[in-house]
Design a protein around this motif. Sequence first.
Motif, PDB file in Angstrom:
ATOM      1  N   LYS A   1       0.848  -1.187   0.000  1.00 55.64           N
ATOM      2  CA  LYS A   1       0.000   0.000   0.000  1.00 55.64           C
ATOM      3  C   LYS A   1       0.880   1.232   0.000  1.00 55.64           C
ATOM      4  O   LYS A   1       1.947   1.238   0.602  1.00 55.64           O
ATOM      5  CB  LYS A   1      -0.929  -0.008   1.203  1.00 55.64           C
ATOM      6  N   ALA A   2       0.416   2.268  -0.695  1.00 54.23           N
ATOM      7  CA  ALA A   2       1.203   3.487  -0.816  1.00 54.23           C
ATOM      8  C   ALA A   2       0.285   4.702  -0.731  1.00 54.23           C
ATOM      9  O   ALA A   2      -0.894   4.631  -1.076  1.00 54.23           O
ATOM     10  CB  ALA A   2       1.956   3.508  -2.143  1.00 54.23           C
ATOM     11  N   TYR A   3       0.856   5.800  -0.256  1.00 53.94           N
ATOM     12  CA  TYR A   3       0.149   7.071  -0.237  1.00 53.94           C
ATOM     13  C   TYR A   3       0.466   7.822  -1.515  1.00 53.94           C
ATOM     14  O   TYR A   3       1.555   7.712  -2.072  1.00 53.94           O
ATOM     15  CB  TYR A   3       0.594   7.914   0.959  1.00 53.94           C
ATOM     16  N   VAL A   4      -0.481   8.608  -1.994  1.00 56.71           N
ATOM     17  CA  VAL A   4      -0.299   9.418  -3.182  1.00 56.71           C
ATOM     18  C   VAL A   4      -0.242  10.873  -2.745  1.00 56.71           C
ATOM     19  O   VAL A   4      -1.139  11.356  -2.057  1.00 56.71           O
ATOM     20  CB  VAL A   4      -1.457   9.208  -4.183  1.00 56.71           C
ATOM     21  N   LYS A   5       0.825  11.569  -3.147  1.00 59.99           N
ATOM     22  CA  LYS A   5       0.958  12.986  -2.804  1.00 59.99           C
ATOM     23  C   LYS A   5       0.266  13.810  -3.871  1.00 59.99           C
ATOM     24  O   LYS A   5       0.356  13.529  -5.056  1.00 59.99           O
ATOM     25  CB  LYS A   5       2.436  13.371  -2.730  1.00 59.99           C
ATOM     26  N   PHE A   6      -0.441  14.821  -3.449  1.00 56.91           N
ATOM     27  CA  PHE A   6      -1.076  15.735  -4.381  1.00 56.91           C
ATOM     28  C   PHE A   6      -0.884  17.144  -3.879  1.00 56.91           C
ATOM     29  O   PHE A   6      -0.638  17.382  -2.711  1.00 56.91           O
ATOM     30  CB  PHE A   6      -2.560  15.412  -4.575  1.00 56.91           C
TER      31      PHE A   6
ATOM     32  N   GLU B   1      -3.820   0.304  -2.580  1.00 57.31           N
ATOM     33  CA  GLU B   1      -3.103  -0.924  -2.920  1.00 57.31           C
ATOM     34  C   GLU B   1      -2.491  -0.800  -4.316  1.00 57.31           C
ATOM     35  O   GLU B   1      -3.103  -0.277  -5.238  1.00 57.31           O
ATOM     36  CB  GLU B   1      -4.046  -2.120  -2.890  1.00 57.31           C
ATOM     37  N   ILE B   2      -1.274  -1.304  -4.471  1.00 53.44           N
ATOM     38  CA  ILE B   2      -0.584  -1.314  -5.756  1.00 53.44           C
ATOM     39  C   ILE B   2      -1.014  -2.566  -6.505  1.00 53.44           C
ATOM     40  O   ILE B   2      -0.828  -3.681  -6.032  1.00 53.44           O
ATOM     41  CB  ILE B   2       0.942  -1.271  -5.560  1.00 53.44           C
ATOM     42  N   LEU B   3      -1.618  -2.359  -7.685  1.00 54.09           N
ATOM     43  CA  LEU B   3      -2.118  -3.474  -8.479  1.00 54.09           C
ATOM     44  C   LEU B   3      -1.060  -4.050  -9.409  1.00 54.09           C
ATOM     45  O   LEU B   3      -0.959  -5.259  -9.573  1.00 54.09           O
ATOM     46  CB  LEU B   3      -3.329  -3.038  -9.308  1.00 54.09           C
TER      47      LEU B   3
ATOM     48  N   LEU C   1      -2.704   1.824  -9.337  1.00 53.83           N
ATOM     49  CA  LEU C   1      -3.240   1.732  -7.984  1.00 53.83           C
ATOM     50  C   LEU C   1      -4.727   1.414  -8.022  1.00 53.83           C
ATOM     51  O   LEU C   1      -5.423   1.756  -8.965  1.00 53.83           O
ATOM     52  CB  LEU C   1      -3.017   3.047  -7.236  1.00 53.83           C
ATOM     53  N   ALA C   2      -5.219   0.831  -6.947  1.00 54.58           N
ATOM     54  CA  ALA C   2      -6.648   0.579  -6.786  1.00 54.58           C
ATOM     55  C   ALA C   2      -7.251   1.815  -6.137  1.00 54.58           C
ATOM     56  O   ALA C   2      -7.289   1.935  -4.913  1.00 54.58           O
ATOM     57  CB  ALA C   2      -6.869  -0.651  -5.925  1.00 54.58           C
ATOM     58  N   LEU C   3      -7.703   2.745  -6.965  1.00 55.34           N
ATOM     59  CA  LEU C   3      -8.281   3.989  -6.456  1.00 55.34           C
ATOM     60  C   LEU C   3      -9.783   3.828  -6.311  1.00 55.34           C
ATOM     61  O   LEU C   3     -10.434   3.181  -7.143  1.00 55.34           O
ATOM     62  CB  LEU C   3      -7.984   5.149  -7.414  1.00 55.34           C
TER      63      LEU C   3
END
Length: 180
Positions: A132-137, A161-163, A173-175
């Motif tokens: 799992k990863a965080y996305v910076k915006f 989650e990284i697909l 990613l599973a957004l």
Amino acid sequence: MYQDHKRKFWWNGMKRDVAEFVSKCQVCKQVKAEHQRLGGLLQPLEIPEWKLEHISMDFVVGLPKSRQGQDGIWSPLYWDEVGEKAVVRPEIVQITIYKVTIVREKLKAAQDRQKSWEDLKRRPVEFNVGEKAYVKFSPVKGVVQFRKAGKLNPCYMGPFEILEKVDTLAYRLALPSNVS
């Protein structure tokens, strides 16, 4: 958080406890920017292929005889655009090939120099499928995201989650459906 709390409270191992709490806190992960080097090494762009790299050369014979008695010519043809050809004298092609080779070498040297400097300020990062990863915006200035304003406005979303791994630094990613 430690600086704020140490004015009013203190106990043995307080700094370690605060650091451990912040590292596990979901809200803290979304709000606090990590003070680390940028993640991911620089990926330089490919040097574009030059259109004169695909040259065909032909001997054309059966022409009217020249003053020297020759009835043939050697003509390099190169592809100008898709489906179009142009005829060029051989010496012009040789000069152009030489100059383009020099330009490509200089571009490659400049890219290598830039990559070596940039990679000093970066750290290698690689994720695996299933992690799992965080996305910076970067929110637009003046626009309040997630109904929070100011210091606690999150700059990270997730974790997602990284697909799959698409490229060196690109992941699918599973957004959720509400994230556009």
